[in-house]
Motif scaffolding. Sequence first.
Motif, PDB file in Angstrom:
ATOM      1  N   ALA A  23       0.119   9.468   4.699  1.00 19.18           N
ATOM      2  CA  ALA A  23      -0.176  10.879   4.425  1.00 19.18           C
ATOM      3  C   ALA A  23       0.133  11.752   5.639  1.00 19.18           C
ATOM      4  O   ALA A  23       0.654  12.863   5.500  1.00 19.18           O
ATOM      5  CB  ALA A  23      -1.638  11.035   4.017  1.00 19.18           C
ATOM      6  N   VAL A  42      -2.447  10.001  -9.854  1.00 18.73           N
ATOM      7  CA  VAL A  42      -3.569   9.125 -10.221  1.00 18.73           C
ATOM      8  C   VAL A  42      -3.976   8.329  -8.973  1.00 18.73           C
ATOM      9  O   VAL A  42      -3.201   8.224  -8.012  1.00 18.73           O
ATOM     10  CB  VAL A  42      -3.203   8.136 -11.362  1.00 18.73           C
ATOM     11  CG1 VAL A  42      -2.759   8.887 -12.615  1.00 18.73           C
ATOM     12  CG2 VAL A  42      -2.150   7.120 -10.909  1.00 18.73           C
ATOM     13  N   PRO A  43      -5.185   7.765  -8.968  1.00 19.26           N
ATOM     14  CA  PRO A  43      -5.590   6.935  -7.829  1.00 19.26           C
ATOM     15  C   PRO A  43      -4.867   5.588  -7.844  1.00 19.26           C
ATOM     16  O   PRO A  43      -4.307   5.186  -8.858  1.00 19.26           O
ATOM     17  CB  PRO A  43      -7.091   6.730  -8.034  1.00 19.26           C
ATOM     18  CG  PRO A  43      -7.403   7.143  -9.414  1.00 19.26           C
ATOM     19  CD  PRO A  43      -6.254   7.921  -9.972  1.00 19.26           C
ATOM     20  N   PHE A  44      -4.895   4.924  -6.706  1.00 21.10           N
ATOM     21  CA  PHE A  44      -4.428   3.536  -6.695  1.00 21.10           C
ATOM     22  C   PHE A  44      -5.532   2.634  -6.133  1.00 21.10           C
ATOM     23  O   PHE A  44      -6.455   3.111  -5.475  1.00 21.10           O
ATOM     24  CB  PHE A  44      -3.118   3.373  -5.923  1.00 21.10           C
ATOM     25  CG  PHE A  44      -3.189   3.485  -4.421  1.00 21.10           C
ATOM     26  CD1 PHE A  44      -3.358   2.351  -3.620  1.00 21.10           C
ATOM     27  CD2 PHE A  44      -3.051   4.714  -3.795  1.00 21.10           C
ATOM     28  CE1 PHE A  44      -3.407   2.457  -2.234  1.00 21.10           C
ATOM     29  CE2 PHE A  44      -3.096   4.827  -2.395  1.00 21.10           C
ATOM     30  CZ  PHE A  44      -3.272   3.691  -1.614  1.00 21.10           C
ATOM     31  N   VAL A  48      -6.326  11.896  -0.064  1.00 20.72           N
ATOM     32  CA  VAL A  48      -5.706  11.317   1.134  1.00 20.72           C
ATOM     33  C   VAL A  48      -4.535  12.181   1.620  1.00 20.72           C
ATOM     34  O   VAL A  48      -4.320  12.324   2.827  1.00 20.72           O
ATOM     35  CB  VAL A  48      -5.313   9.840   0.906  1.00 20.72           C
ATOM     36  CG1 VAL A  48      -4.488   9.297   2.064  1.00 20.72           C
ATOM     37  CG2 VAL A  48      -6.575   8.988   0.735  1.00 20.72           C
ATOM     38  N   LEU A  49      -3.803  12.804   0.691  1.00 19.67           N
ATOM     39  CA  LEU A  49      -2.750  13.746   1.121  1.00 19.67           C
ATOM     40  C   LEU A  49      -3.353  14.908   1.901  1.00 19.67           C
ATOM     41  O   LEU A  49      -2.800  15.346   2.925  1.00 19.67           O
ATOM     42  CB  LEU A  49      -1.974  14.268  -0.090  1.00 19.67           C
ATOM     43  CG  LEU A  49      -0.963  13.306  -0.703  1.00 19.67           C
ATOM     44  CD1 LEU A  49      -0.380  13.889  -1.991  1.00 19.67           C
ATOM     45  CD2 LEU A  49       0.164  12.979   0.284  1.00 19.67           C
ATOM     46  N   VAL A  55      -8.245   4.317  -3.964  1.00 23.96           N
ATOM     47  CA  VAL A  55      -7.829   5.402  -3.071  1.00 23.96           C
ATOM     48  C   VAL A  55      -7.509   6.653  -3.881  1.00 23.96           C
ATOM     49  O   VAL A  55      -6.676   6.610  -4.799  1.00 23.96           O
ATOM     50  CB  VAL A  55      -6.584   4.992  -2.245  1.00 23.96           C
ATOM     51  CG1 VAL A  55      -6.175   6.108  -1.294  1.00 23.96           C
ATOM     52  CG2 VAL A  55      -6.851   3.703  -1.474  1.00 23.96           C
ATOM     53  N   ASP A  56      -8.172   7.744  -3.572  1.00 24.50           N
ATOM     54  CA  ASP A  56      -7.908   9.041  -4.198  1.00 24.50           C
ATOM     55  C   ASP A  56      -6.685   9.633  -3.505  1.00 24.50           C
ATOM     56  O   ASP A  56      -6.783  10.200  -2.418  1.00 24.50           O
ATOM     57  CB  ASP A  56      -9.143   9.928  -4.020  1.00 24.50           C
ATOM     58  CG  ASP A  56      -8.975  11.324  -4.625  1.00 24.50           C
ATOM     59  OD1 ASP A  56      -7.820  11.793  -4.750  1.00 24.50           O
ATOM     60  OD2 ASP A  56      -9.990  11.950  -4.935  1.00 24.50           O
ATOM     61  N   THR A  57      -5.517   9.472  -4.141  1.00 24.73           N
ATOM     62  CA  THR A  57      -4.262   9.843  -3.462  1.00 24.73           C
ATOM     63  C   THR A  57      -4.233  11.320  -3.087  1.00 24.73           C
ATOM     64  O   THR A  57      -3.741  11.682  -2.027  1.00 24.73           O
ATOM     65  CB  THR A  57      -3.028   9.533  -4.339  1.00 24.73           C
ATOM     66  OG1 THR A  57      -3.235  10.040  -5.643  1.00 24.73           O
ATOM     67  CG2 THR A  57      -2.775   8.052  -4.430  1.00 24.73           C
ATOM     68  N   MET A  60       0.728   4.079  -2.921  1.00 25.87           N
ATOM     69  CA  MET A  60       0.391   5.464  -2.563  1.00 25.87           C
ATOM     70  C   MET A  60       1.464   6.414  -3.113  1.00 25.87           C
ATOM     71  O   MET A  60       1.149   7.439  -3.730  1.00 25.87           O
ATOM     72  CB  MET A  60       0.305   5.565  -1.038  1.00 25.87           C
ATOM     73  CG  MET A  60       0.181   6.957  -0.492  1.00 25.87           C
ATOM     74  SD  MET A  60      -1.542   7.468  -0.247  1.00 25.87           S
ATOM     75  CE  MET A  60      -1.237   9.063   0.561  1.00 25.87           C
ATOM     76  N   ILE A  87       0.816  -1.230   0.000  1.00 23.71           N
ATOM     77  CA  ILE A  87       0.000   0.000   0.000  1.00 23.71           C
ATOM     78  C   ILE A  87       0.842   1.268   0.000  1.00 23.71           C
ATOM     79  O   ILE A  87       0.571   2.201  -0.768  1.00 23.71           O
ATOM     80  CB  ILE A  87      -1.007  -0.017   1.183  1.00 23.71           C
ATOM     81  CG1 ILE A  87      -2.042  -1.138   0.972  1.00 23.71           C
ATOM     82  CG2 ILE A  87      -1.704   1.342   1.317  1.00 23.71           C
ATOM     83  CD1 ILE A  87      -3.044  -1.310   2.109  1.00 23.71           C
ATOM     84  N   ILE A 142       0.967   9.219  -5.941  1.00 24.71           N
ATOM     85  CA  ILE A 142       1.308  10.627  -5.715  1.00 24.71           C
ATOM     86  C   ILE A 142       2.180  11.135  -6.863  1.00 24.71           C
ATOM     87  O   ILE A 142       1.950  12.214  -7.410  1.00 24.71           O
ATOM     88  CB  ILE A 142       2.032  10.802  -4.353  1.00 24.71           C
ATOM     89  CG1 ILE A 142       1.053  10.554  -3.193  1.00 24.71           C
ATOM     90  CG2 ILE A 142       2.667  12.194  -4.241  1.00 24.71           C
ATOM     91  CD1 ILE A 142       1.722  10.426  -1.828  1.00 24.71           C
ATOM     92  N   GLN A 177      -2.571   4.028   4.263  1.00 26.86           N
ATOM     93  CA  GLN A 177      -2.488   5.220   3.407  1.00 26.86           C
ATOM     94  C   GLN A 177      -2.660   6.513   4.214  1.00 26.86           C
ATOM     95  O   GLN A 177      -2.074   7.544   3.859  1.00 26.86           O
ATOM     96  CB  GLN A 177      -3.472   5.161   2.224  1.00 26.86           C
ATOM     97  CG  GLN A 177      -4.925   4.979   2.570  1.00 26.86           C
ATOM     98  CD  GLN A 177      -5.312   3.513   2.601  1.00 26.86           C
ATOM     99  OE1 GLN A 177      -4.533   2.666   3.048  1.00 26.86           O
ATOM    100  NE2 GLN A 177      -6.503   3.200   2.146  1.00 26.86           N
ATOM    101  N   LEU A 202     -11.506   5.796  -0.585  1.00 31.72           N
ATOM    102  CA  LEU A 202     -10.630   5.716   0.590  1.00 31.72           C
ATOM    103  C   LEU A 202     -10.086   4.317   0.885  1.00 31.72           C
ATOM    104  O   LEU A 202      -8.950   4.194   1.316  1.00 31.72           O
ATOM    105  CB  LEU A 202     -11.368   6.207   1.861  1.00 31.72           C
ATOM    106  CG  LEU A 202     -11.735   7.680   1.945  1.00 31.72           C
ATOM    107  CD1 LEU A 202     -12.409   7.969   3.280  1.00 31.72           C
ATOM    108  CD2 LEU A 202     -10.514   8.592   1.772  1.00 31.72           C
TER     109      LEU A 202
END
Lengths: 200, 200
Positions: free
Chosen positions: B67, A74-76, B35-36, B30-32, A66, A62, A70, B63, B26
Amino acid sequence: MKRLKDRIREEGLILSDTVLKVDSFLNHQVDTELVLEIGKELVARFADKTITKVLTIEASGIQFAMAAGIALKVPFVYAKKKKAVTQSEQVYSASVHSFTKQETYQVTVSKNYLGPGDKVLIVDDFLATGAALVGLVQIVRDSGAELAGVSCVIEKGFQEGRGLLEQMNVSVESLATISRMAPGEIDFEESAKELVKETV
Amino acid sequence: MKRLKDRIREEGLILSDTVLKVDSFLNHQVDTELVLEIGKELVARFADKTITKVLTIEASGIQFAMAAGIALKVPFVYAKKKKAVTQSEQVYSASVHSFTKQETYQVTVSKNYLGPGDKVLIVDDFLATGAALVGLVQIVRDSGAELAGVSCVIEKGFQEGRGLLEQMNVSVESLATISRMAPGEIDFEESAKELVKETV
């Protein structure tokens, strides 16, 4: 990636010819700043592809997914591991045999989060037997998404994972490839390609 | 955190009075970038503390700990979940009962990565029954580290987690506290404190 190899030499615990623990900076305690750099490097090797999504597997992939997400903005998605799964219309799944734990588990990804139109980079912490990564490749192909390739942090070059993935026509990159290890000793492959990258 | 609450309203799947799924942004995909932002907010609420380490639990906390670690420029540690653990001198451990899975597991952290001199912020995705978080608090206290507090992404305010942690004199913050939910409906607590923060 020289900085990564140096850190493995300094802090990696080599428990046998095949078991390396990197718990102090990657897999239990995590050096966030190093992992951000690793994320940049994982994706730099696929800079010619327009990746839309990063895919990994819980739990230890993960932080790298992530970091790659970043770097690419883009999303993961992280695949979930389950002991047994009732067949479901809603997920892509693959069976994975863990040689370390001597058990077979299912890897699943919701069909909502992967499909045609996605260009996927698979990332993971280790490439060794390749079992989990082969499962993720199958899932990407089942989904109709395009696979850019597989990018791993540490590769055990003396195990069969790379060969299995290359047989599936998958492009494979690793930031540190171990050619041989034994308690107290570790050798990395130093390819010409890597040396060029690291001196640039 | 208004942006988070809006996203939960738009994309959260409320399966019952107690089960909310946030898999699309989430917890599976995951919307990186979001999440940041969440990481910054998780630590902003403890800005007066000099935190040296972030602690969470695998897998879905990773994640957010990453962050938070990025925002603070400190490492994070993720506790491991095990079904049964042979007592070991080398780890701190706590028993946690999962009400959703109806099973008891052990949470462990290596003694190498937590100890006196550390000032720890615990983060997690959900605060509900608080079972896992109480276990992490016990581990921090066993280690001799100082606990700055617990910062969670989503709190189910109608469950007992906050109460249990506050009884242990733990400072608790959440970015989105749900006061009530039912399929198709969700209400968030709108504390004066939060409103001030969000309009600043």
